[in-house]
Motif scaffolding. Structure first.
Motif, PDB file in Angstrom:
ATOM      1  N   VAL A   1       0.877  -1.176   0.000  1.00  0.00           N
ATOM      2  CA  VAL A   1       0.000   0.000   0.000  1.00  0.00           C
ATOM      3  C   VAL A   1       0.914   1.226   0.000  1.00  0.00           C
ATOM      4  O   VAL A   1       1.670   1.459   0.950  1.00  0.00           O
ATOM      5  CB  VAL A   1      -0.940   0.008   1.213  1.00  0.00           C
ATOM      6  N   VAL A   2       0.853   2.019  -1.079  1.00  0.00           N
ATOM      7  CA  VAL A   2       1.804   3.118  -1.298  1.00  0.00           C
ATOM      8  C   VAL A   2       1.038   4.430  -1.470  1.00  0.00           C
ATOM      9  O   VAL A   2       0.005   4.478  -2.173  1.00  0.00           O
ATOM     10  CB  VAL A   2       2.671   2.836  -2.545  1.00  0.00           C
ATOM     11  N   GLY A   3       1.516   5.482  -0.845  1.00  0.00           N
ATOM     12  CA  GLY A   3       0.967   6.826  -1.009  1.00  0.00           C
ATOM     13  C   GLY A   3       2.082   7.819  -1.326  1.00  0.00           C
ATOM     14  O   GLY A   3       3.244   7.593  -0.976  1.00  0.00           O
ATOM     15  N   VAL A   4       1.721   8.933  -1.979  1.00  0.00           N
ATOM     16  CA  VAL A   4       2.715   9.941  -2.373  1.00  0.00           C
ATOM     17  C   VAL A   4       2.172  11.330  -2.030  1.00  0.00           C
ATOM     18  O   VAL A   4       1.011  11.651  -2.339  1.00  0.00           O
ATOM     19  CB  VAL A   4       3.039   9.848  -3.883  1.00  0.00           C
ATOM     20  N   ARG A   5       3.027  12.169  -1.409  1.00  0.00           N
ATOM     21  CA  ARG A   5       2.712  13.581  -1.133  1.00  0.00           C
ATOM     22  C   ARG A   5       3.813  14.461  -1.703  1.00  0.00           C
ATOM     23  O   ARG A   5       4.968  14.031  -1.817  1.00  0.00           O
ATOM     24  CB  ARG A   5       2.592  13.819   0.380  1.00  0.00           C
TER      25      ARG A   5
ATOM     26  N   VAL B   1       2.497   8.625 -10.896  1.00  0.00           N
ATOM     27  CA  VAL B   1       1.942   9.851 -10.300  1.00  0.00           C
ATOM     28  C   VAL B   1       1.776  10.859 -11.429  1.00  0.00           C
ATOM     29  O   VAL B   1       2.710  11.581 -11.802  1.00  0.00           O
ATOM     30  CB  VAL B   1       2.862  10.399  -9.191  1.00  0.00           C
ATOM     31  N   THR B   2       0.573  10.912 -11.983  1.00  0.00           N
ATOM     32  CA  THR B   2       0.325  11.793 -13.131  1.00  0.00           C
ATOM     33  C   THR B   2      -0.034  13.212 -12.711  1.00  0.00           C
ATOM     34  O   THR B   2      -0.015  14.128 -13.548  1.00  0.00           O
ATOM     35  CB  THR B   2      -0.820  11.199 -13.972  1.00  0.00           C
ATOM     36  N   ARG B   3      -0.359  13.451 -11.437  1.00  0.00           N
ATOM     37  CA  ARG B   3      -0.778  14.788 -10.991  1.00  0.00           C
ATOM     38  C   ARG B   3       0.404  15.698 -10.692  1.00  0.00           C
ATOM     39  O   ARG B   3       0.229  16.896 -10.467  1.00  0.00           O
ATOM     40  CB  ARG B   3      -1.656  14.656  -9.746  1.00  0.00           C
ATOM     41  N   SER B   4       1.601  15.181 -10.636  1.00  0.00           N
ATOM     42  CA  SER B   4       2.775  16.018 -10.360  1.00  0.00           C
ATOM     43  C   SER B   4       3.292  16.639 -11.649  1.00  0.00           C
ATOM     44  O   SER B   4       2.986  16.180 -12.756  1.00  0.00           O
ATOM     45  CB  SER B   4       3.866  15.173  -9.703  1.00  0.00           C
ATOM     46  N   ASP B   5       4.079  17.686 -11.508  1.00  0.00           N
ATOM     47  CA  ASP B   5       4.666  18.360 -12.664  1.00  0.00           C
ATOM     48  C   ASP B   5       6.153  18.621 -12.381  1.00  0.00           C
ATOM     49  O   ASP B   5       6.468  19.455 -11.522  1.00  0.00           O
ATOM     50  CB  ASP B   5       3.942  19.679 -12.942  1.00  0.00           C
TER      51      ASP B   5
ATOM     52  N   ASP C   1       7.915  12.354 -18.657  1.00  0.00           N
ATOM     53  CA  ASP C   1       6.615  12.085 -19.283  1.00  0.00           C
ATOM     54  C   ASP C   1       6.317  10.592 -19.162  1.00  0.00           C
ATOM     55  O   ASP C   1       7.033   9.749 -19.717  1.00  0.00           O
ATOM     56  CB  ASP C   1       6.649  12.508 -20.749  1.00  0.00           C
ATOM     57  N   LEU C   2       5.245  10.264 -18.429  1.00  0.00           N
ATOM     58  CA  LEU C   2       4.869   8.867 -18.248  1.00  0.00           C
ATOM     59  C   LEU C   2       4.184   8.268 -19.471  1.00  0.00           C
ATOM     60  O   LEU C   2       3.963   7.055 -19.528  1.00  0.00           O
ATOM     61  CB  LEU C   2       3.930   8.721 -17.042  1.00  0.00           C
ATOM     62  N   ARG C   3       3.831   9.124 -20.441  1.00  0.00           N
ATOM     63  CA  ARG C   3       3.104   8.682 -21.644  1.00  0.00           C
ATOM     64  C   ARG C   3       1.841   7.919 -21.234  1.00  0.00           C
ATOM     65  O   ARG C   3       1.528   6.838 -21.740  1.00  0.00           O
ATOM     66  CB  ARG C   3       4.000   7.821 -22.533  1.00  0.00           C
TER      67      ARG C   3
ATOM     68  N   ALA D   1      14.394  12.875  -4.022  1.00  0.00           N
ATOM     69  CA  ALA D   1      15.320  13.974  -4.324  1.00  0.00           C
ATOM     70  C   ALA D   1      14.592  15.273  -4.659  1.00  0.00           C
ATOM     71  O   ALA D   1      15.149  16.368  -4.467  1.00  0.00           O
ATOM     72  CB  ALA D   1      16.231  13.580  -5.478  1.00  0.00           C
ATOM     73  N   ASN D   2      13.354  15.199  -5.155  1.00  0.00           N
ATOM     74  CA  ASN D   2      12.606  16.420  -5.506  1.00  0.00           C
ATOM     75  C   ASN D   2      11.715  16.888  -4.358  1.00  0.00           C
ATOM     76  O   ASN D   2      10.884  17.789  -4.546  1.00  0.00           O
ATOM     77  CB  ASN D   2      11.760  16.178  -6.749  1.00  0.00           C
ATOM     78  N   GLY D   3      11.828  16.299  -3.193  1.00  0.00           N
ATOM     79  CA  GLY D   3      11.051  16.717  -2.028  1.00  0.00           C
ATOM     80  C   GLY D   3       9.770  15.946  -1.830  1.00  0.00           C
ATOM     81  O   GLY D   3       9.123  16.093  -0.777  1.00  0.00           O
ATOM     82  N   MET D   4       9.355  15.156  -2.782  1.00  0.00           N
ATOM     83  CA  MET D   4       8.150  14.342  -2.614  1.00  0.00           C
ATOM     84  C   MET D   4       8.398  13.256  -1.567  1.00  0.00           C
ATOM     85  O   MET D   4       9.533  12.794  -1.384  1.00  0.00           O
ATOM     86  CB  MET D   4       7.736  13.709  -3.950  1.00  0.00           C
ATOM     87  N   VAL D   5       7.328  12.854  -0.886  1.00  0.00           N
ATOM     88  CA  VAL D   5       7.429  11.853   0.173  1.00  0.00           C
ATOM     89  C   VAL D   5       6.644  10.610  -0.249  1.00  0.00           C
ATOM     90  O   VAL D   5       5.464  10.688  -0.615  1.00  0.00           O
ATOM     91  CB  VAL D   5       6.889  12.401   1.509  1.00  0.00           C
TER      92      VAL D   5
END
Length: 497
Positions: A267-271, A301-305, A349-351, A385-389
């Motif tokens: 079970v994985v989550g991303v912030r 994670v398609t909602r990140s930029d 780009d995840l395409r 590395a980009n600050g995401m958890v």
């Protein structure tokens, strides 16, 4: 018949290919993995139909040719058998030309001797025909009937297999522990219907995976994996519950449910770095490698930029050097003792607008995020590395079930019964022909001659004919008194004569 035998060998050889290569209907995950492992060879094998051997056009052509050959073999043999059964046993002609014969003299009249011979042959189940001065008998046609029944059973078997293939289906579905799955076309991960099967014929039921357990031998080879499965109707009422293992399927409304594989669901989550939820904690199905017992999967994670993709490798028990065999830097204990989730992050780009596997990332337009993987244990979170958890909040297991409906099974069962009924008599029943003649041999004496022909079991037939001759002799009143050379012989002559 020779053509049918050749086609049967060809069909068996073609069936071997179905065990050499993974099959779409049985294990689509293995087929996907084969494409990943052999990107150049897999498309060629797919065009040849080797990932669906039993549904390929060339296999069906061999199958139909075998059916035609069996029919072409059975029709003339059946006609010949009917003609023989309608005809009378033939006359014997010159009995001296038969190598197996016996004779004796008896005080009975020729009519009494022939009556005794008729009784003896009837008791031994001979079919009789009387001619002037001669009695002809034959038996053993059950052997030919059984042989035809054996071949008919092969024909019925092929028809039953084709019927089951055409009107049945086979599919696979993955069910996570504690979840309920509905038997609908959309719920299958892979679905292979027969040519004449429609999804509207799916039986209405649900399956709930209550628990899954697996165990291993001390050398870490698999011993058993078992699912505790409950079948429910569409209103949620329990129909039955059973422990399902690879060799212990459950049957629900004519559908057999087999345990075929299992895997792990982290079970994985991303912030993001501001704490906003980019991906709510979700169950991620991973694909288990049976050899190493570690599993791989992907999170997109398609909602990140820019977009972020996470390659996941799930270890049930991560072991590092020097405890690994062969000097390997790391290895895996197949038992669920120390789960570790290894995350390799990518960005770009995840395409996502293109069709792709849920278990892998399309890394064509992705670049690594950071210079090292992230290791997580259940309940742990770490920053990229980009600050995401990334959070590893829990771990579940799932079972892969193969569901199959085969209406041809009763037909195949009938074919198996016919095969046994035809096989046993064809092995033990022998064809025999017997001729008996009784002629006057002087005052108060009759000469009785017996001759026979064996189509099978020729070595044992000499003793059988001698036994029949003794029975006829006793029924006719015994031998005439006098020297043995005047009484005839009940034993066959020497084969060199």
């Amino acid at each position: 018949m020779r053509t049918a035998l050749v086609l049967l060998v060809v069909l068996a050889a073609a069936s071997i290919l179905g065990s050499l290569f993974p099959q779409e209907g049985l294990s689509p995950q293995r087929v996907d993995q084969y494409f990943l492992d052999h990107p150049a060879l897999a498309p060629v094998l797919e065009r040849l139909g080797l990932f669906d051997v039993f549904g390929s056009a060339w296999y069906m052509a061999i199958y139909l040719a075998l059916l035609g050959a069996l029919v072409a073999c059975l029709v003339p043999r059946t006609r010949a058998l009917v003609r023989v059964l309608r005809s009378r046993p033939p006359r014997g002609g010159d009995l001296a030309r038969y190598r197996t014969r016996a004779s004796f003299d008896t005080p009975a009249t020729p009519d009494q001797a022939m009556a005794a011979a008729r009784q003896v042959l009837c008791r031994n189940r001979f079919r009789l025909a009387g001619y002037e001065g001669e009695l002809a008998g034959e038996k053993g046609y059950l052997r030919e009937v059984a042989s035809l029944l054996f071949h008919v059973s092969l024909l019925v078997l092929l028809v039953g297999l084709a019927y089951g293939k055409g009107y049945g289906y086979r599919g696979q579905a993955a069910i996570v522990e504690g979840e309920t799955w509905a038997n609908a076309r959309v719920g299958y991960d892979s679905f292979s219907p027969g040519r004449f099967f429609g999804p509207e014929r799916l039986a209405p039921f649900q399956l709930r995976l209550d628990d899954f357990t697996n165990s291993f031998y001390p050398n870490n080879t698999p011993r058993e994996f078992v699912s505790r499965l409950t079948a429910l109707d569409l209103d949620g009422r329990e129909l039955q519950a059973q422990r399902v293992a690879p060799n212990r399927p459950m049957t629900v409304d004519g559908v057999r449910i087999f345990q075929s594989d299992y895997g792990y669901v982290p079970v994985v989550g991303v912030r993001d770095k501001a704490g906003r939820e980019l991906l709510a904690p979700q169950e991620v199905l991973t694909l288990r490698d049976p050899a190493s017992e570690w599993s791989t999967g992907a999170v997109k994670v398609t909602r990140s930029d820019p977009q972020v993709g996470l390659e996941l490798t799930m270890f049930t028990g991560l072991v590092t050097a020097p405890d690994c065999p062969g000097g390997a830097p790391f290895c895996n204990d197949p038992r669920l003792v120390r789960p570790v989730l290894v995350v390799l992050p990518y960005q770009g780009d995840l395409r996502a607008d293109r069709a792709q596997s849920v278990f892998t990332l399309d890394r064509t337009r992705l670049r690594p995020l950071g210079d090292r993987p992230v290791l997580l244990v259940p309940g742990q979170s770490k920053e990229l590395a980009n600050g995401m958890v990334v959070s590893f909040t829990g771990l579940k297991q799932y079972s892969v079930f193969t569901l199959a409906r085969d209406p041809g099974v009763p037909v195949v069962a009938v074919a198996a019964a016919l095969l046994l009924l035809g096989l046993v008599p064809s092995l033990y029943v022998t064809r025999r022909r017997i001729w008996v003649r009784a002629t006057p041999a002087g005052p108060g004496a009759t000469r009785v001659e017996l001759a026979g022909l064996a189509l099978q079991g020729k070595a044992a037939f000499e003793g059988e004919l001698a036994r029949l001759a003794r029975q006829v002799q006793r029924g006719a009143g015994g031998l005439l008194p006098g020297p043995p050379e005047d009484r005839g012989t009940l034993d066959p002559p020497d084969r060199s004569s």
